[in-house]
Design a protein around this motif. Structure first.
Motif, PDB file in Angstrom:
ATOM      1  N   LEU A  97       4.723   2.218  -0.858  1.00 50.64           N
ATOM      2  CA  LEU A  97       3.324   2.571  -1.051  1.00 50.64           C
ATOM      3  C   LEU A  97       2.527   1.354  -1.522  1.00 50.64           C
ATOM      4  N   ILE A  98       3.044   0.655  -2.518  1.00 51.08           N
ATOM      5  CA  ILE A  98       2.346  -0.521  -3.043  1.00 51.08           C
ATOM      6  C   ILE A  98       2.263  -1.610  -1.975  1.00 51.08           C
ATOM      7  N   MET A  99       3.353  -1.818  -1.228  1.00 47.97           N
ATOM      8  CA  MET A  99       3.362  -2.850  -0.184  1.00 47.97           C
ATOM      9  C   MET A  99       2.305  -2.580   0.877  1.00 47.97           C
ATOM     10  N   THR A 100       2.180  -1.309   1.311  1.00 43.52           N
ATOM     11  CA  THR A 100       1.231  -0.993   2.379  1.00 43.52           C
ATOM     12  C   THR A 100      -0.207  -0.954   1.865  1.00 43.52           C
ATOM     13  N   GLU A 101      -0.423  -0.368   0.717  1.00 42.10           N
ATOM     14  CA  GLU A 101      -1.783  -0.232   0.184  1.00 42.10           C
ATOM     15  C   GLU A 101      -2.374  -1.580  -0.258  1.00 42.10           C
ATOM     16  N   GLU A 103      -1.082  -4.601   0.598  1.00 41.95           N
ATOM     17  CA  GLU A 103      -0.757  -5.623   1.584  1.00 41.95           C
ATOM     18  C   GLU A 103      -0.173  -6.878   0.924  1.00 41.95           C
ATOM     19  N   ILE A 104       0.892  -6.656   0.141  1.00 36.73           N
ATOM     20  CA  ILE A 104       1.589  -7.755  -0.529  1.00 36.73           C
ATOM     21  C   ILE A 104       3.061  -7.739  -0.118  1.00 36.73           C
ATOM     22  N   SER A 105       3.762  -8.780  -0.462  1.00 34.97           N
ATOM     23  CA  SER A 105       5.178  -8.885  -0.100  1.00 34.97           C
ATOM     24  C   SER A 105       6.018  -7.892  -0.892  1.00 34.97           C
ATOM     25  N   ALA A 108       6.686  -9.177  -4.504  1.00 36.33           N
ATOM     26  CA  ALA A 108       5.552  -9.016  -5.420  1.00 36.33           C
ATOM     27  C   ALA A 108       5.390  -7.560  -5.833  1.00 36.33           C
ATOM     28  N   ALA A 109       5.546  -6.645  -4.878  1.00 33.07           N
ATOM     29  CA  ALA A 109       5.421  -5.220  -5.185  1.00 33.07           C
ATOM     30  C   ALA A 109       6.541  -4.773  -6.122  1.00 33.07           C
ATOM     31  N   GLU A 110       7.748  -5.241  -5.846  1.00 32.60           N
ATOM     32  CA  GLU A 110       8.892  -4.886  -6.696  1.00 32.60           C
ATOM     33  C   GLU A 110       8.700  -5.432  -8.103  1.00 32.60           C
ATOM     34  N   ARG A 111       8.245  -6.656  -8.216  1.00 29.58           N
ATOM     35  CA  ARG A 111       8.020  -7.284  -9.525  1.00 29.58           C
ATOM     36  C   ARG A 111       6.984  -6.487 -10.327  1.00 29.58           C
ATOM     37  N   SER A 112       5.910  -6.119  -9.670  1.00 32.95           N
ATOM     38  CA  SER A 112       4.864  -5.360 -10.351  1.00 32.95           C
ATOM     39  C   SER A 112       5.382  -4.005 -10.820  1.00 32.95           C
ATOM     40  N   LEU A 113       6.118  -3.335  -9.977  1.00 30.44           N
ATOM     41  CA  LEU A 113       6.690  -2.041 -10.365  1.00 30.44           C
ATOM     42  C   LEU A 113       7.661  -2.196 -11.534  1.00 30.44           C
ATOM     43  N   ARG A 114       8.501  -3.198 -11.490  1.00 32.60           N
ATOM     44  CA  ARG A 114       9.483  -3.406 -12.575  1.00 32.60           C
ATOM     45  C   ARG A 114       8.778  -3.760 -13.881  1.00 32.60           C
TER      46      ARG A 114
END
Length: 129
Positions: A97-101, A103-105, A108-114
């Motif tokens: 969801l974060i990657m598509t909304e 538009e990041i790698s 980066a999305a995994e890092r932000s979630l963690r």
């Protein structure tokens, strides 16, 4: 003084008297130290300079060790933080969801979630700010 052919000539005694009269006049300032006499002062300046350099080098060594210690502590803290973040579980759907909304790698999305302990809303807010 003797006179010869109408001119005055000084004898040895006369010359001495003239010299004495010149020195007995107003007092002269004391003679300046000669250049070779200032060797001790020059040596003192050189040793002072060398001592200052030694002090500065010891300060430099102390500063370098402080910087090295600080870097190693920061590196250790960073590694511990990465270990903590790796322990956080995240959902695959949240990641996508974060990657598509946004538009990041994926990284980066995994890092932000963690960093936000798997909370999608907080991760999205942090990424938009």
């Amino acid at each position: 003084m003797r006179r010869r052919g109408g001119t005055d000539m000084a004898t040895e005694g006369d010359v001495e008297l003239e010299l004495e009269t010149e020195t007995s006049g107003p007092e002269r300032p004391p003679e300046k130290p000669r250049k070779h006499d200032s060797g001790a002062a020059d040596l003192e300046r050189v040793t002072d300079y060398a001592e200052e350099k030694e002090i500065q080098s010891s300060n430099l060594e102390t500063a370098m060790s402080v910087i090295g210690d600080r870097r190693s502590r920061e590196q250790k803290a960073k590694q511990e933080r990465e270990k903590e973040l790796a322990k956080v579980t995240i959902k695959k759907e949240d990641l996508e969801l974060i990657m598509t909304e946004m538009e990041i790698s994926r990284a980066a999305a995994e890092r932000s979630l963690r960093e936000h302990m798997g909370n999608v809303v907080e991760a999205l807010i942090a990424l938009t700010n």
